[in-house]
Design a protein around this motif. Structure first.
Motif, PDB file in Angstrom:
ATOM      1  N   GLY A  78       0.822  -1.209   0.000  1.00 12.34           N
ATOM      2  CA  GLY A  78       0.000   0.000   0.000  1.00 12.34           C
ATOM      3  C   GLY A  78       0.851   1.252   0.000  1.00 12.34           C
ATOM      4  N   ASN A  81      -1.546   7.753   2.652  1.00  8.92           N
ATOM      5  CA  ASN A  81      -2.448   8.685   1.991  1.00  8.92           C
ATOM      6  C   ASN A  81      -3.019   9.635   3.029  1.00  8.92           C
ATOM      7  N   PRO A  83      -6.119  11.970   4.434  1.00 16.07           N
ATOM      8  CA  PRO A  83      -7.576  12.062   4.301  1.00 16.07           C
ATOM      9  C   PRO A  83      -7.958  13.359   3.606  1.00 16.07           C
ATOM     10  N   LEU A 238      -3.299   8.062   6.686  1.00 13.08           N
ATOM     11  CA  LEU A 238      -3.871   6.724   6.660  1.00 13.08           C
ATOM     12  C   LEU A 238      -3.024   5.822   5.765  1.00 13.08           C
ATOM     13  N   GLU A 240      -3.206   3.293   3.018  1.00 11.63           N
ATOM     14  CA  GLU A 240      -4.129   2.798   1.989  1.00 11.63           C
ATOM     15  C   GLU A 240      -3.618   1.449   1.508  1.00 11.63           C
ATOM     16  N   LYS A 273      -9.683   0.933   9.612  1.00 14.04           N
ATOM     17  CA  LYS A 273     -10.649   1.997   9.866  1.00 14.04           C
ATOM     18  C   LYS A 273     -11.788   1.997   8.852  1.00 14.04           C
ATOM     19  N   ASN A 276     -13.439  -0.329   1.650  1.00 17.47           N
ATOM     20  CA  ASN A 276     -14.209   0.069   0.466  1.00 17.47           C
ATOM     21  C   ASN A 276     -15.118  -1.077   0.025  1.00 17.47           C
ATOM     22  N   LYS A 286      -9.697  -1.514  -1.781  1.00 17.59           N
ATOM     23  CA  LYS A 286      -8.944  -0.562  -0.978  1.00 17.59           C
ATOM     24  C   LYS A 286      -9.422  -0.624   0.472  1.00 17.59           C
ATOM     25  N   TYR A 288      -8.430   1.023   4.406  1.00 18.52           N
ATOM     26  CA  TYR A 288      -7.695   2.123   5.040  1.00 18.52           C
ATOM     27  C   TYR A 288      -7.493   1.817   6.511  1.00 18.52           C
ATOM     28  N   SER A 290      -5.709   3.319  10.217  1.00 14.78           N
ATOM     29  CA  SER A 290      -5.107   4.429  10.952  1.00 14.78           C
ATOM     30  C   SER A 290      -3.741   3.999  11.475  1.00 14.78           C
TER      31      SER A 290
END
Length: 396
Positions: A78, A81, A83, A238, A240, A273, A276, A286, A288, A290
């Protein structure tokens, strides 16, 4: 085991060729030491024997199967990224000439810090119009109060009072509209009411972050809504993660994630967190996570992660206890201690296992049905036993 120690072990092996032989009948683990006559028989089929010197040189250590709670890991790749609230395009609502523009891409800025200064005669006109409207509003408020009193006493005409009311409302609307326009420009109202009119407007950073793109230079004219800077906040980043479609059913919000970020020496922890609900054309989803703690990484940095799914107790051994013989994973079990011509020999036999996940130096194993819990397993020196066994097979 160093190369010199391995060579020494091979020399000892060649000097004791009678110590590694095969027979046709397996023996029970943990049998007592055999007599001199019984040790003259050939060793059991598929076993390997070490002399006392070989045993010490190989550093053989014995242990037992353990029950450990190991997490099933899903390994993914990953990037870091930011937010949406941490990605900001800085623009101006009015055009103007850049009087000051000193910041380049890569500059760290604080919230409220001045990024650029714009000049435009329109700024002067708006402030002047606001002050004039405020002055007219003050007069009109007094006129309204006067006409209201006259109307109550039936002295003035009702129409005059109505006109005063309408004019008061008109001026209030105009003043509020100008106040909001000046607020968009960031004009300090307290200073303006004191009579100070500014010909410049300061463009300030809306967040703490880093400038990733700067589209300004001094003296350049910018139009309304032109993007002057791109900012990215470095807090609240985050991870990703790209998870394959076949693994997504095992992923749940709240699961722990071990994250290794390029450029950082220590592993960081996080928790799932967001997941998708759309599957991409490459059959990935995807996810995500924390991040715990803080670091110096930037958005877009590549990372590797391991998602910890449901954990359960499993049979496990240190990784060094499991060796690979061809396509088969196996462990060595201590069979018995025998005596040949007054010399002590240690006999071991391989047992096939199925290797599983690895965590903190331990690997889960699936044992054969006839495996006994009290059997002693070689947890150190297993690869040396494998080398001895392979060497004997080649000589035979």
């Amino acid at each position: 085991m160093t190369l010199s120690k391995r060579l020494f072990l091979m020399i000892l092996l060649l000097a004791n060729l009678g110590g590694c032989k095969e027979t046709d009948k397996p023996a029970e683990t943990g049998n007592p030491e055999t007599s001199g006559d019984s040790t003259q028989k050939e060793a059991e089929a598929g076993t390997v024997e070490l002399t006392e010197a070989q045993y010490q040189t190989a550093g053989i250590k014995l242990g037992s199967i353990e029950s450990r709670t190991l997490s099933n890991l899903i390994r993914v790749n990953g990037i870091l990224n930011a937010p949406p609230q941490q990605q900001v395009s800085v623009a101006t609502h009015y055009g103007g000439i850049l009087a000051t523009a000193n910041h380049l891409a890569g500059t760290s800025v604080r919230k409220g810090q001045v990024l650029a200064v714009l000049e435009n005669p329109e700024f002067i006109r708006l402030q002047q119009e606001y002050l004039e409207t405020e002055s007219q509003l003050t007069f009109q408020q007094q006129e309204y109060d006067r006409q209201r009193e006259l109307s109550r006493e039936n002295v003035g005409a009702l129409k005059t009072f109505q006109q005063a009311t309408a004019q008061l409302g008109l001026l209030k609307a105009r003043a509020e509209g100008l106040r909001q326009q000046l607020a968009l420009l960031g004009i300090p109202m307290a200073r303006l009411r004191a009579g100070t009119i500014s010909r410049t407007v300061e463009i300030r950073s809306p967040i703490d972050g880093t400038i990733t793109e700067s589209n300004v230079n001094r003296g350049h004219y910018v139009n309304a809504n032109d993007v002057l800077f791109e900012l990215v906040g470095t807090s609240g980043l985050l991870a990703e993660l790209t998870v394959f479609e076949g693994d997504i059913a095992k992923v749940q919000i709240g699961q722990r994630v071990r994250i290794s970020i390029v450029g950082e020496t220590r592993e960081r922890m996080g928790r799932i967190k967001l997941i998708n609900r759309q599957t991409a054309t490459d059959r990935t989803v995807k996810v995500y996570a924390s991040l715990d703690g803080s670091g110096l990484s930037r958005p877009g940095t590549f990372l590797k992660a391991a998602i910890e799914t449901t954990a359960s107790p499993e049979s496990a051994l240190p990784e060094g206890a499991i060796v690979q013989a061809g396509n088969q994973s196996q462990v060595f079990v201590f069979d018995q201690k025998v005596t040949h011509d007054g010399a002590t020999h240690y006999r071991f036999r391989p047992v096939p296992v199925r290797a599983g996940i690895v965590e903190n130096g331990y690997r889960a194993v699936t044992l054969p049905a006839d495996f006994k819990p009290d059997w002693k397993i070689v947890i150190a020196g297993a690869y040396d036993l494998l080398s001895v066994m392979n060497n004997v097979e080649e000589e035979e």
